[in-house]
Motif scaffolding. Sequence first.
Motif, PDB file in Angstrom:
ATOM      1  N   LEU A 142       0.822  -1.213   0.000  1.00  0.00           N
ATOM      2  CA  LEU A 142       0.000   0.000   0.000  1.00  0.00           C
ATOM      3  C   LEU A 142       0.857   1.264   0.000  1.00  0.00           C
ATOM      4  O   LEU A 142       0.529   2.246  -0.679  1.00  0.00           O
ATOM      5  CB  LEU A 142      -0.937  -0.010   1.200  1.00  0.00           C
ATOM      6  N   LEU A 146      -0.307   2.755  -3.631  1.00  0.00           N
ATOM      7  CA  LEU A 146      -1.281   3.833  -3.485  1.00  0.00           C
ATOM      8  C   LEU A 146      -0.736   5.166  -3.998  1.00  0.00           C
ATOM      9  O   LEU A 146      -1.496   6.104  -4.217  1.00  0.00           O
ATOM     10  CB  LEU A 146      -1.718   3.991  -2.030  1.00  0.00           C
ATOM     11  N   GLN A 155      -5.002  -2.490  -4.980  1.00  0.00           N
ATOM     12  CA  GLN A 155      -4.924  -1.593  -3.836  1.00  0.00           C
ATOM     13  C   GLN A 155      -6.130  -1.747  -2.908  1.00  0.00           C
ATOM     14  O   GLN A 155      -5.977  -1.743  -1.683  1.00  0.00           O
ATOM     15  CB  GLN A 155      -4.798  -0.145  -4.315  1.00  0.00           C
ATOM     16  N   ARG A 156      -7.320  -1.856  -3.484  1.00  0.00           N
ATOM     17  CA  ARG A 156      -8.505  -2.012  -2.636  1.00  0.00           C
ATOM     18  C   ARG A 156      -8.431  -3.303  -1.824  1.00  0.00           C
ATOM     19  O   ARG A 156      -8.748  -3.313  -0.625  1.00  0.00           O
ATOM     20  CB  ARG A 156      -9.780  -2.005  -3.481  1.00  0.00           C
ATOM     21  N   LEU A 159      -6.059  -2.916   1.011  1.00  0.00           N
ATOM     22  CA  LEU A 159      -6.595  -2.022   2.034  1.00  0.00           C
ATOM     23  C   LEU A 159      -7.682  -2.717   2.858  1.00  0.00           C
ATOM     24  O   LEU A 159      -7.763  -2.543   4.082  1.00  0.00           O
ATOM     25  CB  LEU A 159      -7.151  -0.763   1.372  1.00  0.00           C
ATOM     26  N   HIS A 177      -3.136   5.006   5.651  1.00  0.00           N
ATOM     27  CA  HIS A 177      -3.227   4.894   4.195  1.00  0.00           C
ATOM     28  C   HIS A 177      -4.390   5.709   3.619  1.00  0.00           C
ATOM     29  O   HIS A 177      -4.518   5.812   2.392  1.00  0.00           O
ATOM     30  CB  HIS A 177      -3.419   3.426   3.791  1.00  0.00           C
ATOM     31  N   LEU A 178      -5.233   6.273   4.467  1.00  0.00           N
ATOM     32  CA  LEU A 178      -6.457   6.908   3.982  1.00  0.00           C
ATOM     33  C   LEU A 178      -6.195   8.092   3.059  1.00  0.00           C
ATOM     34  O   LEU A 178      -6.879   8.268   2.046  1.00  0.00           O
ATOM     35  CB  LEU A 178      -7.330   7.338   5.162  1.00  0.00           C
ATOM     36  N   ASN A 180      -3.587   8.687   1.117  1.00  0.00           N
ATOM     37  CA  ASN A 180      -3.121   8.187  -0.184  1.00  0.00           C
ATOM     38  C   ASN A 180      -4.243   7.494  -0.956  1.00  0.00           C
ATOM     39  O   ASN A 180      -4.291   7.561  -2.191  1.00  0.00           O
ATOM     40  CB  ASN A 180      -1.945   7.224   0.001  1.00  0.00           C
ATOM     41  N   TRP A 181      -5.139   6.828  -0.241  1.00  0.00           N
ATOM     42  CA  TRP A 181      -6.291   6.188  -0.888  1.00  0.00           C
ATOM     43  C   TRP A 181      -7.165   7.238  -1.572  1.00  0.00           C
ATOM     44  O   TRP A 181      -7.597   7.062  -2.713  1.00  0.00           O
ATOM     45  CB  TRP A 181      -7.082   5.398   0.141  1.00  0.00           C
ATOM     46  N   LEU A 185      -7.760   7.598  -5.743  1.00  0.00           N
ATOM     47  CA  LEU A 185      -9.087   7.485  -6.360  1.00  0.00           C
ATOM     48  C   LEU A 185      -9.448   8.659  -7.270  1.00  0.00           C
ATOM     49  O   LEU A 185     -10.457   8.590  -7.977  1.00  0.00           O
ATOM     50  CB  LEU A 185     -10.153   7.367  -5.270  1.00  0.00           C
ATOM     51  N   LYS A 193     -15.397   4.450  -2.846  1.00  0.00           N
ATOM     52  CA  LYS A 193     -14.423   4.968  -1.887  1.00  0.00           C
ATOM     53  C   LYS A 193     -14.421   4.173  -0.586  1.00  0.00           C
ATOM     54  O   LYS A 193     -13.365   3.917   0.001  1.00  0.00           O
ATOM     55  CB  LYS A 193     -14.703   6.441  -1.593  1.00  0.00           C
ATOM     56  N   ILE A 195     -14.446   1.370   2.190  1.00  0.00           N
ATOM     57  CA  ILE A 195     -13.807   0.063   2.312  1.00  0.00           C
ATOM     58  C   ILE A 195     -14.640  -0.817   3.236  1.00  0.00           C
ATOM     59  O   ILE A 195     -14.925  -0.438   4.372  1.00  0.00           O
ATOM     60  CB  ILE A 195     -12.375   0.193   2.861  1.00  0.00           C
TER      61      ILE A 195
END
Length: 215
Positions: A142, A146, A155-156, A159, A177-178, A180-181, A185, A193, A195
Amino acid sequence: MNHNDLENIKLHIAGATVRNTPPFDNLKPFKNSFELSKDFLDKWVIPFYMKIGSTDSDWLNQLTILKSEITTDIIEKNLGDFNWRTRQTGAFFSAVTNQTQYIDIIGIHLLKSEVCYAGSVYCQVLASFNLPKCVDYLNIYLDYYLTKPDLWFDQRDALEAICYLDKLNSTHYFDKHLENWGEFLKNKPHWEKEISTDKLENQINFIESIRKFAG
């Protein structure tokens, strides 16, 4: 791979080296030096690879009956073949037989992302093992992928695995990681979006139910 190797990769991703090569180029993936036979593929790949992800009773019965026949040789031949069908089957077999000695092979396959489709199974398997090294591989994946929004990889799935393991282990890796997530996106308007770990938890419960059977 030892802990120091994983730490060095983390430093490389963070920019703490002068090397210009991608951080996973020096990792040597596990690969066969031979082609798998048609007989092997017909028996240990074709009947399984499309069913990975299912949780129905017929699939459960098929796996529990055959579990005692899934040897380390079968797992290694699958993991070492350069094909998503065989690699994800080998990873899945290692999970249902609880063969944690393959974590490094699966983790390196995940980091290098050499074949499509298999990554989601790697993430699922690492989450099912839930050892510190599994968490390391997912976080390293990640941390790097990401930041690569043009690489529409797994990536999903990674995560979701980290989120699930945070729940089990009372850790907080998901939060880091949020940001960068969210950036990842921005060029993916049709990606969800939020998770959710519901599907992953069903898969891991399925894997654990097979592990309970003697084999």
